[in-house]
Scaffold this motif. Structure first.
Motif: not given
Length: 495
Positions: A38-49
């Motif tokens: 979760v921490v490693a991927r949190a930056i990408t959450f909700g990003d459509p691109v």
């Protein structure tokens, strides 16, 4: 108490304690893996691109739900199973659906990493099992696996199959689980055909085990049964298109067009491969050191894992191109084998925490760079606002395929993944002439046409032709930033 009863209790209590300890360890490993993922991927959450590939997978699933048929109304050469994976997310619409497919990808990542730990434990690398699992979670961020790339989903099926048939020391696999494993590989094959070689390895391993076990009479029927099981999902996909009279369209998209696609320049392929080797070099080095340890020769299960790793590398090398995400399938057996060094070697135990920390910080830095280059949800929304929601159709000459569902505008072509019409290596490999299709689209007078800046591998003559049409019949409506790119939005001028 009778002696027999005493012996039963004496054996049962330690066994129960071991089971409880093992279960507790497994739960603890799963919890740690989940938190790190979760921490490693949190930056990408909700990003459509996050990546153009998964944008298109979502767009195709969304169009499918709204009446378009893959390969007929919206074209690609990926197997139908990949778009089926994205259907549940597409049901939630655009904004919520992005979160849903990313949650599905997160669950697949965590499940795969947890099984990496389990298989490493079975190989006798229990002390490095969690480190191997976390290495997989962190290293996918280096090779564009931070979102919903196809291998993030099918890696779970492949390692599930491996779990079913993996030998345990001198014992070979049981064959009922073997059929279940080939069924999983068959489903994985309908997510992406690149799992072919791993599926062949698993199947041949089952046949060799039967031969070695003295069941030579069963090789032919067993091989036929395993092959039918693995190919059944693909046969069902073909039959579904045959029923609607579109088996030729399915065959071209899934088989013929793959062979027709041009290879990338050799120098570009070499550079891409070197990048993959550089990114994975710490795990390669750890695996080599684990292989060199004395325990491999004495543990058939470890030799089997290294054989799987070799097959995974072969599968990467044989397909060419070597985009970064092509390394994602290799990371599964690579992380398992690296666990041997992390747990069994004194040096491995000493460097594993700094290595994982470097992996985390490096991955986060790379994700920030990619977000800066590819754009944010807010920038994407700004481009969509400039495109508008109609009336009139949209043509994305180059840019994000997600602009179609986000704007709600109609498409004038089934080739809505822009690279299919604009990239040099796709020339002669999509079933139509690229220039003729672009001319046909422009003749239909789309209301809005979108351009990203020129990119490496684009057919410059086709861009020049389209820009000339913009100068004659369109005006620049807006220019909006999307990451490091300036997206140009043209609207048709009044006659």
């Amino acid at each position: 108490m009778a002696i027999a009863e005493w012996r039963l209790m004496r054996d049962f209590i330690p066994a129960l304690a071991h089971r409880l300890t093992s279960a507790s360890t497994a739960r603890r490993q799963l919890s740690i893996i989940l938190v790190v993922a979760v921490v490693a991927r949190a930056i990408t959450f909700g990003d459509p691109v996050v990546h153009v590939d998964e944008e298109f997978y979502f767009t195709t699933a969304y169009a499918w739900l709204h009446g378009a048929t893959p390969y007929i109304d919206i074209w690609d050469r990926k197997p139908i199973g990949l778009f089926i994976v994205y259907l549940p997310a597409a049901l939630f619409g655009l904004k919520a659906g992005i979160w849903v497919y990313q949650a599905m990808a997160l669950a697949s990542l965590v499940g795969t990493a947890w099984l990496i730990a389990r298989l490493a434990g079975r190989a006798g690398w229990g002390r490095g099992a969690l480190a191997g699992a976390l290495a997989y979670v962190l290293w996918v961020d280096f090779v564009d696996g931070q979102g919903g790339q196809a291998p993030i989903f099918y890696n779970l099926l492949v390692i599930g199959a491996a779990t079913l048939i993996m030998p345990r020391d001198d014992r070979g696999p049981r064959f009922l689980p073997g059929f279940a494993a080939m069924a999983l590989m068959g489903i994985a094959l309908q997510i992406k055909y690149s799992v072919l070689f791993e599926g062949l390895f698993f199947g041949l391993w089952l046949l060799w085990s039967a031969w070695r076990g003295g069941r030579r009479w069963s090789i032919v029927p067993l091989g036929a049964g395993l092959a039918v099981t693995a190919l059944l999902p693909t046969a069902l996909a073909w039959f579904a298109y045959h029923r609607i009279g579109a088996d030729a369209a399915w065959l071209y998209a899934n088989i013929t067009s793959i062979a027709a696609r041009r290879p990338d320049p050799a120098l570009e392929q070499f550079g891409n491969l070197m990048k993959i080797l550089l990114i994975t070099s710490p795990l390669i080095a750890a695996s080599v050191l684990a292989w060199l340890s004395r325990g491999v020769a004495n543990r058939p299960v470890r030799a089997w894992l290294f054989a799987w790793l070799g097959v995974a590398w072969f599968g990467l090398l044989v397909f060419g191109s070597y985009f970064e995400h092509y390394a994602l399938p290799v990371l599964v057996p690579l992380s398992i084998c690296a666990a041997g060094f992390f747990g069994d070697h004194r040096s491995g135990r000493r460097i594993v925490l700094p290595l994982l920390l470097i992996g985390f910080l490096g991955g986060q830095t790379l994700l920030l760079i990619k977000r800066h280059n590819r754009g944010t949800a807010a920038q994407f929304a700004g481009v969509v606002e400039a495109i508008g929601h109609g009336p009139g159709c949209l043509y994305v000459f180059s840019g994000e395929s997600m602009f179609y569902p986000a704007s709600g505008r109609c498409a004038l072509t089934r080739y809505i993944f822009p690279s299919h019409l604009g990239r040099l290596r796709e020339e002669g490999a999509i079933g139509v002439d690229q220039q003729a299709e672009i001319e046909r689209i422009l003749a239909l007078k789309p209301e809005i046409v979108v351009f990203r800046p020129p990119y490496f591998g684009e057919r410059a003559t086709l861009r020049a032709m389209a820009i000339q049409e913009m100068r004659r019949h369109y005006r620049l409506r807006a220019t909006r930033p999307l990451g490091a790119q300036a997206i140009q939005i043209y609207e048709r001028a009044a006659p």
